[in-house]
Write a protein that holds these residues in place. Structure first.
Motif, short mmCIF file in Angstrom:
data_model
loop_
_atom_site.label_atom_id
_atom_site.label_comp_id
_atom_site.label_asym_id
_atom_site.label_seq_id
_atom_site.Cartn_x
_atom_site.Cartn_y
_atom_site.Cartn_z
N GLY A 75 19.71 -20.59 0.64
CA GLY A 75 19.28 -21.73 -0.16
C GLY A 75 19.00 -22.98 0.64
O GLY A 75 19.15 -24.09 0.14
N GLY A 76 18.60 -22.82 1.89
CA GLY A 76 18.23 -23.97 2.72
C GLY A 76 19.35 -24.41 3.64
O GLY A 76 20.28 -23.65 3.92
N PHE A 77 19.25 -25.64 4.09
CA PHE A 77 20.28 -26.21 4.95
C PHE A 77 21.40 -26.73 4.08
O PHE A 77 21.22 -27.66 3.30
CB PHE A 77 19.70 -27.36 5.80
CG PHE A 77 18.65 -26.91 6.78
CD1 PHE A 77 18.98 -26.09 7.85
CD2 PHE A 77 17.33 -27.31 6.64
CE1 PHE A 77 18.02 -25.68 8.76
CE2 PHE A 77 16.36 -26.91 7.54
CZ PHE A 77 16.71 -26.08 8.60
N ASN A 78 22.56 -26.11 4.21
CA ASN A 78 23.72 -26.50 3.42
C ASN A 78 24.98 -26.02 4.13
O ASN A 78 24.91 -25.52 5.25
CB ASN A 78 23.63 -25.93 1.99
CG ASN A 78 23.44 -24.42 2.00
OD1 ASN A 78 24.17 -23.71 2.68
ND2 ASN A 78 22.47 -23.93 1.24
N GLU A 79 26.10 -26.17 3.47
CA GLU A 79 27.39 -25.79 4.07
C GLU A 79 27.44 -24.31 4.46
O GLU A 79 28.00 -23.97 5.50
CB GLU A 79 28.52 -26.13 3.09
CG GLU A 79 29.89 -26.12 3.72
CD GLU A 79 30.95 -26.61 2.75
OE1 GLU A 79 31.82 -25.80 2.40
OE2 GLU A 79 30.88 -27.79 2.36
N LYS A 80 26.84 -23.45 3.65
CA LYS A 80 26.85 -22.01 3.94
C LYS A 80 25.99 -21.64 5.15
O LYS A 80 26.22 -20.63 5.78
CB LYS A 80 26.36 -21.21 2.73
CG LYS A 80 27.28 -21.25 1.53
CD LYS A 80 26.76 -20.36 0.42
CE LYS A 80 25.48 -20.94 -0.15
NZ LYS A 80 24.95 -20.21 -1.30
N SER A 81 25.00 -22.46 5.44
CA SER A 81 24.07 -22.11 6.52
C SER A 81 24.45 -22.72 7.87
O SER A 81 23.82 -22.41 8.89
CB SER A 81 22.65 -22.52 6.15
OG SER A 81 22.52 -23.93 6.06
N VAL A 82 25.49 -23.56 7.90
CA VAL A 82 25.84 -24.25 9.14
C VAL A 82 26.14 -23.26 10.27
O VAL A 82 25.59 -23.40 11.38
CB VAL A 82 27.05 -25.21 8.93
CG1 VAL A 82 27.60 -25.71 10.25
CG2 VAL A 82 26.64 -26.37 8.06
N VAL A 83 26.98 -22.27 10.05
CA VAL A 83 27.35 -21.35 11.13
C VAL A 83 26.18 -20.43 11.51
O VAL A 83 25.80 -20.38 12.69
CB VAL A 83 28.62 -20.54 10.78
CG1 VAL A 83 28.87 -19.42 11.79
CG2 VAL A 83 29.83 -21.48 10.72
#
Length: 164
Positions: free
Chosen positions: A74-82
């Motif tokens: 879903g884009g740049f967010n908390e889930k995509s950080v790692v």
């Protein structure tokens, strides 16, 4: 009103890795005819013309993989950080190799950079696997090439250590 066309992120993510490759090619083209050609290389070293199409293909593959992960999360967010942070880290290391190896003629530091790139790319692939298997599989040829490149960098460094 749609500001960014739906296809733009796919194209942007896919092309992004090529930016560092393009900039690095400026250094490489200058150094191949004199410095690199003077180095002793193993018999299994690919011919120079192979590198550009291989890197072009690999950059496209991993770039598209990063888009698949970005889209899935879903884009740049908390889930995509790692997963995207690992990807960005390995990409920065990848881009750093050319100025280190070709630009500064630091073959040993080039090897260290390649090993760090390979480790970070492996971690990226593992983090992507449970998010989007296709994205993870798109990293496998890249990992194979990084392994070969590391072995080649090692041999060039080892065989030319005493050369001025």
């Amino acid at each position: 009103m749609e500001v960014v066309p739906a296809w733009a992120p796919a194209v942007g993510f896919t092309l992004l890795p090529h930016a560092g490759g393009f900039l690095g090619s400026k250094i490489t083209k200058k150094e191949i005819p004199v410095w690199y050609e003077s180095l002793q290389k193993p018999s299994w070293c690919p011919p120079n013309w192979v590198f550009a199409p291989v890197w072009g293909t690999l950059y496209t593959s991993i770039g598209y993989g990063s888009y698949l992960v970005w889209k899935e999360l879903g884009g740049f967010n908390e889930k995509s950080v790692v997963p995207l942070g690992l990807y960005a880290g390995q990409l920065a290391l990848n881009w750093a190799w050319t100025p280190i190896f070709f630009g500064a003629h630091k073959m040993g530091w080039g090897l260290v950079t390649l090993l760090l790139t390979t480790g970070t790319a492996t971690a990226t692939t593992a983090s992507w696997y449970n998010i989007n298997k296709t994205a993870a599989f798109l990293m496998i040829p890249y990992l194979a090439w990084l392994t070969m490149a590391s072995a080649l960098n090692y041999r060039i460094w080892n065989d030319n250590r005493n050369k001025k």
